[in-house]
Enzyme design. Structure first.
Site, PDB file in Angstrom:
ATOM      1  N   ASP A 130      -8.353   3.840  12.257  1.00 31.25           N
ATOM      2  CA  ASP A 130      -8.646   3.194  10.974  1.00 31.25           C
ATOM      3  C   ASP A 130      -9.452   1.917  11.191  1.00 31.25           C
ATOM      4  O   ASP A 130      -9.135   0.866  10.627  1.00 31.25           O
ATOM      5  CB  ASP A 130      -7.347   2.895  10.234  1.00 31.25           C
TER       6      ASP A 130
ATOM      7  N   LYS B 123       5.688  -5.450   8.896  1.00 32.79           N
ATOM      8  CA  LYS B 123       5.216  -4.275   8.156  1.00 32.79           C
ATOM      9  C   LYS B 123       6.370  -3.301   8.001  1.00 32.79           C
ATOM     10  O   LYS B 123       6.945  -2.836   8.989  1.00 32.79           O
ATOM     11  CB  LYS B 123       4.066  -3.602   8.902  1.00 32.79           C
TER      12      LYS B 123
ATOM     13  N   VAL C 189       3.550  -5.318   3.726  1.00 37.75           N
ATOM     14  CA  VAL C 189       3.416  -6.278   4.811  1.00 37.75           C
ATOM     15  C   VAL C 189       3.824  -7.649   4.278  1.00 37.75           C
ATOM     16  O   VAL C 189       3.370  -8.080   3.216  1.00 37.75           O
ATOM     17  CB  VAL C 189       1.976  -6.314   5.358  1.00 37.75           C
TER      18      VAL C 189
ATOM     19  N   GLY D   7       0.818  -1.201   0.000  1.00 37.94           N
ATOM     20  CA  GLY D   7       0.000   0.000   0.000  1.00 37.94           C
ATOM     21  C   GLY D   7       0.846   1.242   0.000  1.00 37.94           C
ATOM     22  O   GLY D   7       2.073   1.189  -0.122  1.00 37.94           O
TER      23      GLY D   7
ATOM     24  N   GLY E 276       3.373   1.219   3.077  1.00 38.13           N
ATOM     25  CA  GLY E 276       4.464   0.269   3.057  1.00 38.13           C
ATOM     26  C   GLY E 276       3.995  -1.090   2.583  1.00 38.13           C
ATOM     27  O   GLY E 276       2.970  -1.223   1.920  1.00 38.13           O
TER      28      GLY E 276
END
Length: 575
Positions: free
Chosen positions: A423, A332, A317, A312, A315
């Site tokens: 989030d 991550k 994962v 994304g 970064g």
């Protein structure tokens, strides 16, 4: 008591006495029953008004007030009215006025249709106890009295209970017992009332009890802010300063004893052994742990990457293996993080490492990798809530209740550590193979984009689940997390975000900034009312996470379900 009852009867006679069969005083008796039913309604309204200020604070004072309201308005005043009205009619039957005017007493001796004289019908028969427990031999008459003297009070009890429940909404239900237990006592204590009088009083009491729900509901429950204030513990006064201990003069120390006399080493007195060398100091950090069989360091890194789970704007994962401990982790890695990003990652990693909650993803370490700063987290096997809802379908009320209570507990634990998630959304809730929910991606992944982060459900920055104040640029708060969690639960119940879907992320962000009202709430769910309150555009009007958890867990307990059960059963992915 007789003067109170005669005044009430005279008022009822003036309000409603049409002069039709079965008689003007019979109709006035039912009108008096309506007036008597207003006493419990008034008590419930006062209780609801008191709770506007006290919320759910149940101390000695508030419990005494609610108990007094129930006893006075549901037991004492109605019982005085019922027994007093019966006494007035008996007095008129015996040739007295019973507190009425001469004209009113004379009107009671007028005959109507099948009842004969009203004074005989209302004051010359048997009481409730005698009618119910001494069978007269007439089955039709006994069935009539049984239905009227037992069925009407039972129905009235139901609506008195509903009035009490409306007065104590958004709180525990036990204070309502002050009202309905007082009503049961009132019915029992009224067995001495003349049976015909009681029938017509209950005929007026029941519809008034039904309509009494309206004013109690109009008062409304206390605000969530008042409930939050009532749940906060009062500040304890600081302890009084301790008195300094009395002065004690220092004791004169004795001179140290002289050192022992030293003798040269001889065959009798051997030479003293040299003192042992001091032990080496422990290392500030432990050394490397021996590698487990079958593992090897790759490229000098402790973590051997197995496969990329997602990528994304923030970064990447990876699923990785800890070469020292031999366990699978999620790695991550931030892309070229600046100083602010590094400080934020370090701060939240420390806070989350101290967070110990079974439904929060655990953070193990924060390390420097060759391609960026990496956060080492627990690897969760399972599927995202978004994937489960898309493939299997929406959750039912019980599963959604367990999800809401569990995630509210996890977020509240994080907030207690000073960590905001920022989030919360269906892709950040992982359901493990046992069906238990886990919250991941605590506020670290904050991106401008809207791309999928991992195959197991991490997603960054979806505007469909952004709280209105966050969409306008206001700082995040626990109320923002509560809004996003409610939006996630609404999605789990309906299969769509609460504001619906938009064609572009920018359109969804604009809808959030305008605080558009939710249009896709699950209206048929038992959680619809609490969802609407939790999705209020004003953060101060939303219930706290603790209030949500208590209310949802209370509903689960009432339906006989445990809040700790699985949300759903998830089949592990085949790799």
């Amino acid at each position: 008591m007789e003067s109170f009852a005669s005044s009430l009867l005279s008022l009822a006679y003036q309000l409603f006495s049409p002069g039709l069969c079965p008689g003007d005083w019979v109709w006035a008796t039912s009108a008096a029953g309506v007036l008597v039913a207003l006493f419990p309604v008034l008590g419930a309204v006062i209780a609801a008004i008191v709770r506007k200020g006290t919320g759910n604070r149940y101390n000695t004072a508030t419990v005494s007030v609610f108990g007094g309201l129930g006893v006075l308005f549901v037991l004492v005043l109605p019982w005085l009215a019922f027994t007093g009205i019966s006494s007035v009619y008996r007095a008129v039957f015996n040739g007295n006025r019973g507190g009425l005017t001469s004209a009113e007493a004379e009107r009671m001796r007028v005959e109507y249709c099948f009842i004969g004289q009203q004074s005989d019908y209302l004051g010359g028969g048997r009481n409730v106890f005698e009618t119910l427990f001494y069978y007269s031999g007439d089955a039709l008459a006994y069935g009539y009295y049984l239905g009227a003297l037992v069925g009407l009070p039972a129905l009235s009890l139901l609506f008195v209970m509903l009035q009490a429940r409306a007065a104590f909404r958004r709180g525990p239900a036990w204070p309502g017992r002050f009202f309905w237990l007082s009503f049961v006592a009132f019915v029992v204590f009224s067995v001495g009332v003349e049976a015909n009088t009681a029938v017509h009083l209950w005929l007026g009491y029941l519809p008034a009890a039904v309509l009494g729900l309206v004013p109690v509901s109009l008062v409304g429950p206390p605000s969530w802010a008042a409930i939050k204030r009532s749940q906060q513990e009062p500040e304890r006064p600081p302890p009084p300063p301790e008195k300094p201990p009395p002065y004690v003069p220092p004791r004169q120390e004795e001179p140290p004893p002289p050192p022992p006399r030293q003798y040269p080493p001889t065959s009798v007195a051997p030479a003293p052994e040299p003192p042992p060398e001091p032990a080496p100091a422990l290392a500030a950090a432990p050394g490397p742990v021996p590698l487990p069989p079958g593992s090897s360091a790759a490229g000098g890194s402790r973590y051997r990457r197995v496969r990329r789970l997602g990528h994304g704007g923030f970064g990447t994962v990876w699923e990785a293996v800890d070469n020292q401990l031999g366990r699978t982790v999620a790695l991550k890695i931030a892309h070229a993080p600046d100083r602010d990003t590094e400080e934020r990652m370090a701060r939240e990693a420390r806070a989350l490492a101290a967070l110990n909650h079974p439904n929060c993803v655990r953070v193990y370490d924060l390390v420097e990798e060759p391609d960026g700063l990496a956060l080492v987290m627990e690897y969760l096997e399972g599927q995202a809530l978004a994937t489960v809802v898309d493939t299997v379908g929406p959750l039912d009320d019980i599963a959604a209740g367990r999800l809401w209570a569990t995630m509210a507990s996890a977020l509240a634990a994080a907030h207690a550590r000073g960590v905001l998630h920022r989030d919360v959304k269906p892709s950040n809730v992982i359901l493990d193979p046992g069906g238990l929910a886990h919250l991941i991606d605590f506020g670290i992944a904050r991106s401008k984009g809207d791309s999928t982060m991992t195959a197991t459900g991490m997603m960054i920055g979806t505007p469909d689940y952004v709280a209105p104040e966050a969409a306008t640029g206001a700082p995040a708060s626990p109320a923002s997390d509560a809004w996003q969690l409610a939006a996630t639960v609404s999605y789990a119940l309906s299969g769509a975000p609460p504001r619906g879907t938009r064609e572009t992320p920018m359109a969804a962000l604009m809808a959030a900034a305008r605080a558009e009202p939710p249009s896709r709430l699950p209206r048929q769910s038992v959680h619809a009312r609490l969802l609407a309150a939790s999705l209020d555009p004003q953060p101060r009007n939303r219930p706290t996470l603790d209030a949500v958890r208590k209310e949802v867990e209370g509903w689960l307990a009432r339906v006989g379900k445990s809040p700790d059960g699985p949300v759903t059963r998830v089949v592990p992915r085949v790799r």
